[in-house]
Design a protein around this motif. Structure first.
Motif, PDB file in Angstrom:
ATOM      1  N   VAL A 104       0.809   6.752  10.293  1.00 26.35           N
ATOM      2  CA  VAL A 104       0.646   6.419   8.880  1.00 26.35           C
ATOM      3  C   VAL A 104       2.026   6.215   8.261  1.00 26.35           C
ATOM      4  O   VAL A 104       2.942   7.001   8.508  1.00 26.35           O
ATOM      5  N   GLY A 105       2.153   5.160   7.464  1.00 28.63           N
ATOM      6  CA  GLY A 105       3.379   4.936   6.716  1.00 28.63           C
ATOM      7  C   GLY A 105       3.060   4.608   5.273  1.00 28.63           C
ATOM      8  O   GLY A 105       2.346   3.636   4.996  1.00 28.63           O
ATOM      9  N   ALA A 106       3.554   5.418   4.348  1.00 32.73           N
ATOM     10  CA  ALA A 106       3.408   5.137   2.922  1.00 32.73           C
ATOM     11  C   ALA A 106       4.634   4.366   2.463  1.00 32.73           C
ATOM     12  O   ALA A 106       5.760   4.846   2.604  1.00 32.73           O
ATOM     13  N   LEU A 107       4.429   3.162   1.933  1.00 32.09           N
ATOM     14  CA  LEU A 107       5.507   2.303   1.492  1.00 32.09           C
ATOM     15  C   LEU A 107       5.386   2.076  -0.006  1.00 32.09           C
ATOM     16  O   LEU A 107       4.269   1.989  -0.551  1.00 32.09           O
ATOM     17  N   HIS A 173       1.425   1.976  -1.219  1.00 28.38           N
ATOM     18  CA  HIS A 173       0.292   1.560  -0.408  1.00 28.38           C
ATOM     19  C   HIS A 173       0.587   2.026   1.007  1.00 28.38           C
ATOM     20  O   HIS A 173       1.702   2.440   1.321  1.00 28.38           O
ATOM     21  N   VAL A 174      -0.416   1.966   1.884  1.00 30.28           N
ATOM     22  CA  VAL A 174      -0.312   2.696   3.142  1.00 30.28           C
ATOM     23  C   VAL A 174      -0.701   1.815   4.329  1.00 30.28           C
ATOM     24  O   VAL A 174      -1.728   1.128   4.307  1.00 30.28           O
ATOM     25  N   ALA A 175       0.143   1.847   5.359  1.00 24.36           N
ATOM     26  CA  ALA A 175      -0.171   1.216   6.639  1.00 24.36           C
ATOM     27  C   ALA A 175      -0.700   2.280   7.584  1.00 24.36           C
ATOM     28  O   ALA A 175      -0.151   3.385   7.662  1.00 24.36           O
ATOM     29  N   ASN A 182      -5.283  -0.807  16.568  1.00 23.34           N
ATOM     30  CA  ASN A 182      -5.972  -1.228  15.347  1.00 23.34           C
ATOM     31  C   ASN A 182      -5.100  -0.906  14.135  1.00 23.34           C
ATOM     32  O   ASN A 182      -4.472   0.165  14.084  1.00 23.34           O
ATOM     33  N   SER A 183      -5.099  -1.801  13.153  1.00 25.73           N
ATOM     34  CA  SER A 183      -4.214  -1.629  11.995  1.00 25.73           C
ATOM     35  C   SER A 183      -4.920  -2.048  10.715  1.00 25.73           C
ATOM     36  O   SER A 183      -5.610  -3.069  10.683  1.00 25.73           O
ATOM     37  N   ILE A 184      -4.710  -1.257   9.664  1.00 24.76           N
ATOM     38  CA  ILE A 184      -5.205  -1.612   8.339  1.00 24.76           C
ATOM     39  C   ILE A 184      -4.136  -1.307   7.300  1.00 24.76           C
ATOM     40  O   ILE A 184      -3.187  -0.569   7.551  1.00 24.76           O
ATOM     41  N   VAL A 185      -4.317  -1.904   6.122  1.00 17.64           N
ATOM     42  CA  VAL A 185      -3.508  -1.593   4.946  1.00 17.64           C
ATOM     43  C   VAL A 185      -4.440  -1.070   3.871  1.00 17.64           C
ATOM     44  O   VAL A 185      -5.501  -1.656   3.614  1.00 17.64           O
ATOM     45  N   GLY A 201       0.299  -6.387  11.853  1.00 18.26           N
ATOM     46  CA  GLY A 201       0.939  -5.077  11.923  1.00 18.26           C
ATOM     47  C   GLY A 201       2.154  -4.900  11.063  1.00 18.26           C
ATOM     48  O   GLY A 201       2.904  -3.937  11.240  1.00 18.26           O
ATOM     49  N   VAL A 202       2.393  -5.793  10.093  1.00 16.07           N
ATOM     50  CA  VAL A 202       3.597  -5.754   9.260  1.00 16.07           C
ATOM     51  C   VAL A 202       3.217  -5.410   7.824  1.00 16.07           C
ATOM     52  O   VAL A 202       2.194  -5.861   7.316  1.00 16.07           O
TER      53      VAL A 202
END
Length: 370
Positions: A104-107, A173-175, A182-185, A201-202
């Motif tokens: 998880v990455g919060a940007l 927002h969060v990746a 599997n990837s979502i935003v 994935g970006v």
């Protein structure tokens, strides 16, 4: 992608230009030919975030923060242990990987984030926006589980200060990526939840993810293959050198152009096999958005703010390894997730990220050339 009128695009550009100082973050995901999934992200901020590697064992008693700052929101004891980065000395993560390989990455998402309204009757289901990484990392093993779990919570705007530390509104927002790739935003805008598939994935910052995907249409000409010479009525024009297929790839630090640059590089890089090769590739690509201190500034009557890449993290989802480096020490360091969680036992722990640069002196290894 659906067609959007030019007027909508112009409005988005205008809203972007009217934003205040926007801190920069970038995240990518790499898939190797043999199925390894590697994640990398940068953290940029003008103020020192005082980040440490944050170790949260399984069973830790985590609680959501309400808008008044009280820890009386959703109670979510950690189903899974995780390791990541915290900020401002707080027990709140902004990035990390759990023991199941969920990342998880919060940007930062300034100017666009708009969370759900706080309903006192729903306090037991509520978390602050800055609790999202803790909640996701501690509760879920896959992206599919995350999708289902989002329906059961409310995400509200948290306070701008906590436990004596002021950090501002922190719009994010969060990746989310899992070990299968599997990837979502996850974005909250105008009080509504939006979940996007993210096959590329970006993720960077503002505008919203849907706008970013449309923005890619401006650069469909980019290619990893060098441009061919042109013959103009007998006058031959040759490319000036290697890389001519990527001519026009933006090199600035705005969120849309970092997004474009990371898509171009992750999609054009030669495929690699094995987790270590994937880690090396992710480290190489993410280096392309490093911001040197002073290269990005916001000047106001209050003074000058300088965005800088404070730290960079890379996660090997299958190997359970979390790499990091910071501005002052470019040598990568690594945390073994399983070993860190075992050492922590039932106690929240931190691993310092600060310290002087450490560059091994290999002079003594010199030997005659064969």
């Amino acid at each position: 992608m659906p067609y959007r009128p030019l007027a909508v695009l112009a409005a988005c550009l205008l809203s972007l230009a009217c934003l205040g100082p926007a801190e920069a973050c970038t995240s990518i995901r790499i898939k190797t030919t043999d199925g390894a999934v590697i994640y990398a992200r940068t953290m940029e901020y003008a103020e020192d975030m005082h980040s440490s590697v944050f170790v949260v064992p399984k069973g830790s008693p985590l609680v959501g923060t309400l808008p008044d700052g009280s820890a009386k929101g959703l109670s979510f004891p950690a189903k899974y242990g995780f390791v990541g980065m915290n900020a401002f000395h707080q027990p709140i993560s902004c990035d990390g990987i759990n023991e199941k390989g969920l990342v998880v990455g919060a940007l930062l998402f300034p100017g666009y984030a708009g969370y759900q309204t706080f309903e006192p009757a729903e306090a037991g289901k509520t978390i602050a926006q800055f609790d999202m990484a803790n909640w996701l990392l501690s509760q879920f093993a896959t992206v599919a589980e995350v999708r289902q779990g989002l329906a059961g919570i409310r995400v509200c705007q948290g306070p701008s200060a906590l436990r004596g530390v002021t950090f501002g509104p922190l719009p994010v927002h969060v990746a989310v990526h899992d070990a299968a790739g599997n990837s979502i935003v996850i974005e909250y805008t105008d009080g509504k939840l939006k979940v996007y598939d993210n096959p590329l994935g970006v993720l960077t910052n503002s505008p919203d993810f849907d706008w970013m995907r449309i923005y890619l249409s401006n650069s469909v000409n980019l290619s990893a293959v060098n441009a061919s010479p042109k013959d103009l009525s007998g006058f031959k024009i040759d490319p000036t050198g290697q890389g001519s297929g990527m001519l026009g790839l933006p090199g600035d630090f705005t969120p849309p152009n970092r997004f474009l640059r990371m898509v171009a590089l992750t999609q054009s890089a030669s495929p690699v096999s094995g987790a270590q090769a994937g880690v090396t590739l992710a480290m190489t690509i993410i280096n392309n958005v490093d911001i040197p201190l002073g290269a990005v500034r916001d000047v106001s009557p209050a003074g000058v703010e300088r965005d800088v890449t404070q730290w960079v993290a890379v996660a090997d989802t299958a190997g359970g390894r979390y790499y990091f480096r910071n501005y002052d020490n470019k040598n990568w360091r690594v945390v073994d997730v399983k070993a860190a969680l075992a050492k922590a036992g039932s106690t929240l722990m931190i691993i310092p990220t600060t310290g002087p640069a450490d560059y091994p002196d290999v002079t003594a290894t010199a030997k005659p050339m064969p």
